[in-house]
Write a protein that holds these residues in place. Structure first.
Motif, PDB file in Angstrom:
ATOM      1  N   GLU A   1      49.348  71.466  10.168  1.00  0.00           N
ATOM      2  CA  GLU A   1      50.648  71.945  10.646  1.00  0.00           C
ATOM      3  C   GLU A   1      51.716  70.853  10.613  1.00  0.00           C
ATOM      4  O   GLU A   1      52.836  71.066  11.038  1.00  0.00           O
ATOM      5  N   ASP A   2      51.336  69.675  10.105  1.00  0.00           N
ATOM      6  CA  ASP A   2      52.312  68.591   9.923  1.00  0.00           C
ATOM      7  C   ASP A   2      53.031  68.780   8.586  1.00  0.00           C
ATOM      8  O   ASP A   2      52.471  69.339   7.645  1.00  0.00           O
ATOM      9  N   ASN A   3      54.230  68.299   8.530  1.00  0.00           N
ATOM     10  CA  ASN A   3      54.964  68.243   7.270  1.00  0.00           C
ATOM     11  C   ASN A   3      55.789  66.971   7.263  1.00  0.00           C
ATOM     12  O   ASN A   3      56.139  66.458   8.329  1.00  0.00           O
TER      13      ASN A   3
ATOM     14  N   ALA B   1      57.413  66.088  10.809  1.00  0.00           N
ATOM     15  CA  ALA B   1      57.465  67.211  11.744  1.00  0.00           C
ATOM     16  C   ALA B   1      56.042  67.685  12.014  1.00  0.00           C
ATOM     17  O   ALA B   1      55.238  67.809  11.093  1.00  0.00           O
ATOM     18  N   ASP B   2      55.741  67.939  13.273  1.00  0.00           N
ATOM     19  CA  ASP B   2      54.395  68.321  13.696  1.00  0.00           C
ATOM     20  C   ASP B   2      54.498  69.674  14.406  1.00  0.00           C
ATOM     21  O   ASP B   2      54.968  69.766  15.535  1.00  0.00           O
ATOM     22  N   GLY B   3      54.060  70.710  13.693  1.00  0.00           N
ATOM     23  CA  GLY B   3      54.276  72.071  14.192  1.00  0.00           C
ATOM     24  C   GLY B   3      53.208  72.543  15.160  1.00  0.00           C
ATOM     25  O   GLY B   3      52.121  71.993  15.238  1.00  0.00           O
TER      26      GLY B   3
ATOM     27  N   SER C   1      52.990  61.284  13.051  1.00  0.00           N
ATOM     28  CA  SER C   1      52.681  62.323  14.037  1.00  0.00           C
ATOM     29  C   SER C   1      51.664  61.764  15.035  1.00  0.00           C
ATOM     30  O   SER C   1      51.073  60.701  14.819  1.00  0.00           O
ATOM     31  N   ASP C   2      51.443  62.504  16.125  1.00  0.00           N
ATOM     32  CA  ASP C   2      50.530  62.009  17.165  1.00  0.00           C
ATOM     33  C   ASP C   2      49.069  62.028  16.699  1.00  0.00           C
ATOM     34  O   ASP C   2      48.217  61.460  17.372  1.00  0.00           O
ATOM     35  N   GLY C   3      48.808  62.646  15.552  1.00  0.00           N
ATOM     36  CA  GLY C   3      47.471  62.572  14.975  1.00  0.00           C
ATOM     37  C   GLY C   3      47.126  61.153  14.536  1.00  0.00           C
ATOM     38  O   GLY C   3      45.961  60.787  14.447  1.00  0.00           O
ATOM     39  N   LEU C   4      48.145  60.332  14.301  1.00  0.00           N
ATOM     40  CA  LEU C   4      47.908  58.909  14.027  1.00  0.00           C
ATOM     41  C   LEU C   4      47.857  58.118  15.334  1.00  0.00           C
ATOM     42  O   LEU C   4      46.874  57.425  15.616  1.00  0.00           O
TER      43      LEU C   4
ATOM     44  N   GLU D   1      40.900  63.940  15.051  1.00  0.00           N
ATOM     45  CA  GLU D   1      40.943  65.155  15.877  1.00  0.00           C
ATOM     46  C   GLU D   1      42.165  66.030  15.633  1.00  0.00           C
ATOM     47  O   GLU D   1      42.210  67.165  16.062  1.00  0.00           O
ATOM     48  N   ASP D   2      43.151  65.477  14.969  1.00  0.00           N
ATOM     49  CA  ASP D   2      44.394  66.230  14.770  1.00  0.00           C
ATOM     50  C   ASP D   2      44.871  65.991  13.336  1.00  0.00           C
ATOM     51  O   ASP D   2      44.380  65.101  12.654  1.00  0.00           O
ATOM     52  N   ASN D   3      45.816  66.784  12.896  1.00  0.00           N
ATOM     53  CA  ASN D   3      46.467  66.523  11.614  1.00  0.00           C
ATOM     54  C   ASN D   3      47.134  65.154  11.720  1.00  0.00           C
ATOM     55  O   ASN D   3      47.673  64.807  12.773  1.00  0.00           O
ATOM     56  N   VAL D   4      47.102  64.397  10.629  1.00  0.00           N
ATOM     57  CA  VAL D   4      47.660  63.037  10.705  1.00  0.00           C
ATOM     58  C   VAL D   4      48.629  62.787   9.547  1.00  0.00           C
ATOM     59  O   VAL D   4      48.333  63.098   8.399  1.00  0.00           O
TER      60      VAL D   4
ATOM     61  N   LEU E   1      53.329  73.298  25.824  1.00  0.00           N
ATOM     62  CA  LEU E   1      51.992  72.732  25.744  1.00  0.00           C
ATOM     63  C   LEU E   1      51.604  72.527  24.302  1.00  0.00           C
ATOM     64  O   LEU E   1      51.886  73.353  23.462  1.00  0.00           O
ATOM     65  N   ARG E   2      50.988  71.428  24.021  1.00  0.00           N
ATOM     66  CA  ARG E   2      50.347  71.305  22.721  1.00  0.00           C
ATOM     67  C   ARG E   2      48.886  71.088  22.975  1.00  0.00           C
ATOM     68  O   ARG E   2      48.477  70.159  23.636  1.00  0.00           O
ATOM     69  N   ASP E   3      48.060  71.968  22.505  1.00  0.00           N
ATOM     70  CA  ASP E   3      46.652  71.946  22.848  1.00  0.00           C
ATOM     71  C   ASP E   3      45.888  72.576  21.703  1.00  0.00           C
ATOM     72  O   ASP E   3      46.423  73.403  20.989  1.00  0.00           O
TER      73      ASP E   3
HETATM   74 CA    CA Z   1      49.792  66.786  16.210  1.00  0.00          CA
END
Ligand code: CA
Length: 308
Positions: free
Chosen positions: A19-21, A34-36, A192-195, A232-235, A293-295
């Motif tokens: 969901e990142d772009n 952008a982190d959707g 993004s917060d995935g990094l 754990e997340d898109n990076v 919330l982002r979860d």
């Molecule tokens: Ca994220």
């Protein structure tokens, strides 16, 4: 001035969708991540829309760009993206509540204009030091600021994914903007917060330093490290190297000149006093529970916890 840049995104090891772009436009001097968020692939739509709208805003308005302050121009582009995402979310049941973070850097002459909403971050690497240029719009960061928890506790807090601002959630958005004087050899990292959730700042600095002459390698290794640490997340990471042409910018002895964030360029806001930048800041400080919330569980993303 001259900029060279490289960006990369990876779905990570846990999520099914990315969901990142990101966007790199060397023509406009623009970098963006952008982190959707939102169920039914809506997060992907929101972050892609942000990239598209901002990119076409710059294309369509480049003639008038000189008449406006870069801060104003960027804020308008992001506000436009917010409106488009908000409208699209309101139109379709599956996209209800979709949103995206944004971090963008517009590089003009010898300045970077950094805009952000949410918890995607910008860093400046100068003379071997890594400096954060953004302050997360997140629930844990707010708790750190008011002294309820420490930065160390925030890193491992179960609610660290909650963000308090995003594009698309409301019909207006408070864009935080700062201006940084660039010096020859500066590097800007947007991510993004995935990094940042997977790779500590010290390791980010080490990788950037090890691959000082190779932007692509540095970015690839940062992403690799996030995956090794769990993914754990898109990076997503976008890295840019700035080369000055002015002699005074060649000096490498100046400390980071950082102009604190300001909302004074939210010029499109209504006359309503409750909606101006300063008051929004106060509202944030009074806030007891997060608005968004982002979860990993999409249905929980926008339901603030009530255990305060
Ligand atoms: Ca994220």
């Amino acid at each position: 001035m001259k900029i060279a840049s490289y960006g990369k995104t990876d779905v990570g090891k846990v999520r099914e969708l990315n969901e990142d772009n990101y966007l790199i436009s060397e023509e406009h001097g623009l970098l963006l991540v952008a982190d959707g968020m939102g169920g039914h692939a809506a997060g992907e739509v929101a972050s892609a829309l942000a990239v598209q709208v901002i990119s076409s805003y710059l294309d369509e308005n480049s003639d008038e760009q000189g008449e406006k302050l870069p801060q104003e121009f960027m804020t308008e582009a992001i506000e436009r993206a917010n409106q488009m995402i908000h409208a699209e979310a309101a139109d379709t049941e599956e996209k209800k509540g979709m949103g995206t973070t944004i971090v963008a850097a517009l590089i003009q002459d010898n300045h970077a204009y950094v805009a952000h909403v949410g918890d995607s971050r910008a860093y400046l690497l100068r003379q071997g030091q890594l400096e954060g240029l953004t302050s997360d719009h997140s629930w844990v960061n707010f708790q750190v600021q008011i002294g309820n928890i420490t930065e160390e506790q925030a890193k491992y807090h179960p609610l660290k994914n909650i963000i308090t601002k995003a594009l698309g959630i409301q019909d207006s958005v408070d864009v935080e903007m700062s201006k940084i004087r660039l010096l020859n050899g500066d590097r800007l990292l947007l991510c993004s917060d995935g990094l940042t959730g997977m790779v500590p700042d010290d390791d980010i600095l080490r990788v950037l330093t090890e691959h000082e002459d190779d932007l692509d390698k540095a970015v690839q290794e940062l992403i690799e490290l996030a995956l090794e640490n769990g993914g754990e997340d898109n990076v997503t990471a976008v890295l840019c190297h700035y080369t000055a042409e002015d002699e005074e910018d060649m000096e490498d002895t100046q400390p980071i000149q950082y102009v604190p964030p300001t909302n004074e360029f939210d010029s499109d806001k209504t006359e309503d006093e409750d909606d101006d930048g300063d008051d929004m800041e106060k509202t944030d400080l009074d806030m007891e529970v997060p608005e968004t919330l982002r979860d990993p569980v999409p249905s929980d993303r926008f339901n603030p916890p009530n255990d305060e």
